[in-house]
Scaffold this active site. Structure first.
Site, mmCIF file in Angstrom:
data_model
loop_
_atom_site.group_PDB
_atom_site.id
_atom_site.type_symbol
_atom_site.label_atom_id
_atom_site.label_comp_id
_atom_site.label_asym_id
_atom_site.label_seq_id
_atom_site.Cartn_x
_atom_site.Cartn_y
_atom_site.Cartn_z
ATOM 1 N N SER A 123 24.337 93.881 37.281
ATOM 2 C CA SER A 123 23.833 94.317 38.918
ATOM 3 C C SER A 123 24.745 94.023 39.350
ATOM 4 C CB SER A 123 22.930 94.936 38.886
ATOM 5 O OG SER A 123 21.893 95.870 38.080
ATOM 6 N N LYS A 126 26.816 95.588 41.467
ATOM 7 C CA LYS A 126 27.247 96.558 42.723
ATOM 8 C C LYS A 126 27.373 96.059 43.342
ATOM 9 C CE LYS A 126 22.954 99.540 40.088
ATOM 10 N NZ LYS A 126 22.597 98.671 38.574
ATOM 11 N N SER A 178 18.258 97.957 42.624
ATOM 12 C CA SER A 178 19.475 98.416 41.890
ATOM 13 C C SER A 178 19.551 99.876 41.111
ATOM 14 C CB SER A 178 19.003 96.637 40.821
ATOM 15 O OG SER A 178 19.962 96.546 40.157
#
Length: 412
Positions: A123, A126, A178
């Protein structure tokens, strides 16, 4: 040719040749030997599951090319720890495969371990998606998620299909918790998953993140996904200069208000150092089975702002956030001691479409911008090559002078 001049050249030729061989061979072999040593870093380790299996009719893209010169400085091409001369021993308990500690203001790389090793971001990708979002979308722009957006594989924030949310509200959900549903909603607004990942990869290339290829907007593993601790340091460095990003990662608790008959959504920050580590500025966590634990976080102390990126770490025997805290402490101690940086983030334009080497941002005050530029555009011949050339020219000229004087002496 006068015999005296011939004898002069012969007298200097043998030692000159030996000196040239002695000096030039290590120079010529240094970079290829390093590249050969690190060839296993062209791609992340083999996946442990089928998450990267391509769709029918598609193939796994080849690994990204490895630059001839390590981005950010020659020392960053190392496959081991990269520390300033005389640096103290590293803190115990580090489980990560690679990491980078950087100065968030100057872009100096304070210390590193395997900084360009190709890893999976989980993640942490991101942060790259968020950087695209804040450069292309306005904070108050309204996003209406689709049913597909709302039904993504979680971790999810809980946005509702047909709801009306602002970009800023969704950015909090993306970075604090997230949210894969939020990541997909942003991808939809940016033109779809393929278009969004293409924009992410284009932005990564523009700012010099040459190890990075996003395969999904959320960080779920996909064919060809890769990044490095150095690249994520670059991305985080730029992202923290964006007020919307910096504010979101520094928020401990946030509520997306009730809308369209849907309940309010409380969002809590997953980063356990926030509110615990003195001066913590925020960051991002990540995990997949293939990537293992990934982490980025920054903190301020004594007028310095540092950030740590960790790749392929494990939670045992010590939590990843605690490992990160120790490495931040180590970085602050190095900064306080006046230790020399081991590399430098190479500055590029964040927004222009030109090639990264053609349009570079001016480094902030206090950074070694000249060193960074030299790192990015190395002289192919090398400093040593020019020095040797000058030495040879001086010797040749000296030989002519000596020969000419001896010739005149012989005639007289």
């Amino acid at each position: 040719m006068h015999p005296a001049f011939v004898r002069s050249l012969r007298a200097i030729a043998a030692p000159l040749a030996a000196a040239l061989v002695a000096v030039s061979v290590p120079v010529a072999l240094a970079v290829p030997a390093q590249a050969q040593q690190c060839t296993e870093h062209a791609a992340p380790p083999a996946p442990v599951d089928t998450s990267e299996k391509p769709k029918p009719g598609q193939t796994v893209p080849p690994p990204l090319p490895v630059p001839a010169q390590p981005v950010g400085g020659e020392r960053l091409g190392s496959c081991g720890t990269v520390l300033p001369p005389g640096a103290p021993a590293l803190p115990e308990g580090d489980t990560s495969a690679s990491w980078v500690v950087q100065d968030l203001d100057s872009g100096a790389i304070v210390a590193a371990k395997d900084p360009h090793a190709r890893e999976r971001p989980a993640s942490l990708i991101k942060t790259l998606l968020a950087l695209v979002v804040v450069t292309e979308l306005k904070p108050d722009q309204v996003v209406v998620p689709t049913k597909e957006d709302a039904e993504q594989e979680c971790t999810c924030v809980g946005i509702a299909a047909g709801g009306h949310y602002t970009v800023d509200q969704l950015l909090h959900g993306l970075l604090m918790h997230s949210g894969n549903d939020v990541a997909h909603a942003f991808a939809t607004v940016l033109g779809g998953v393929d278009a969004a990942t293409a924009k992410m990869n284009a932005l990564a290339a523009r700012i010099g993140a040459t190890d990075t290829r996003a395969a999904t907007p959320s960080g779920l593993d996909g064919p060809g996904m890769s990044t490095s601790a150095y690249d994520l340091s670059v991305i985080f460095h730029y992202a923290m200069k964006q007020p919307e990003f910096a504010q979101a990662v520094a928020t401990k608790a946030y509520t997306i208000p009730a809308v369209d008959g849907k309940p309010a959504i409380p969002v809590f920050n997953d980063n356990k150092l926030l509110g615990v580590y003195p001066g913590f500025l925020g960051g991002k966590t990540g995990f997949t089975n293939d990537a293992r634990h990934t982490y980025v976080g920054g903190a301020a102390r004594d007028g310095k702002r540092l950030a740590i990126v960790m790749m392929r770490a494990e939670q045992r025997p010590t939590r990843v956030v605690d490992q990160a805290a120790k490495l931040l402490d180590y970085g602050f101690a190095l900064e306080k001691s006046g230790a020399q940086p081991v590399g430098q983030i190479a500055y590029h334009s964040l927004t222009t479409e030109s090639a990264p080497t053609a349009d570079r941002e001016v480094a902030p005050a206090g950074s070694n911008s000249a060193a960074g530029a030299a790192t990015q555009q190395p002289d192919a011949f090398g400093t040593t090559g020019w020095v040797l050339t000058l030495i040879v020219l001086v010797i040749i000229i000296a030989g002519f002078v000596i020969g000419y004087r001896r010739k005149r002496s012989a005639r007289s």
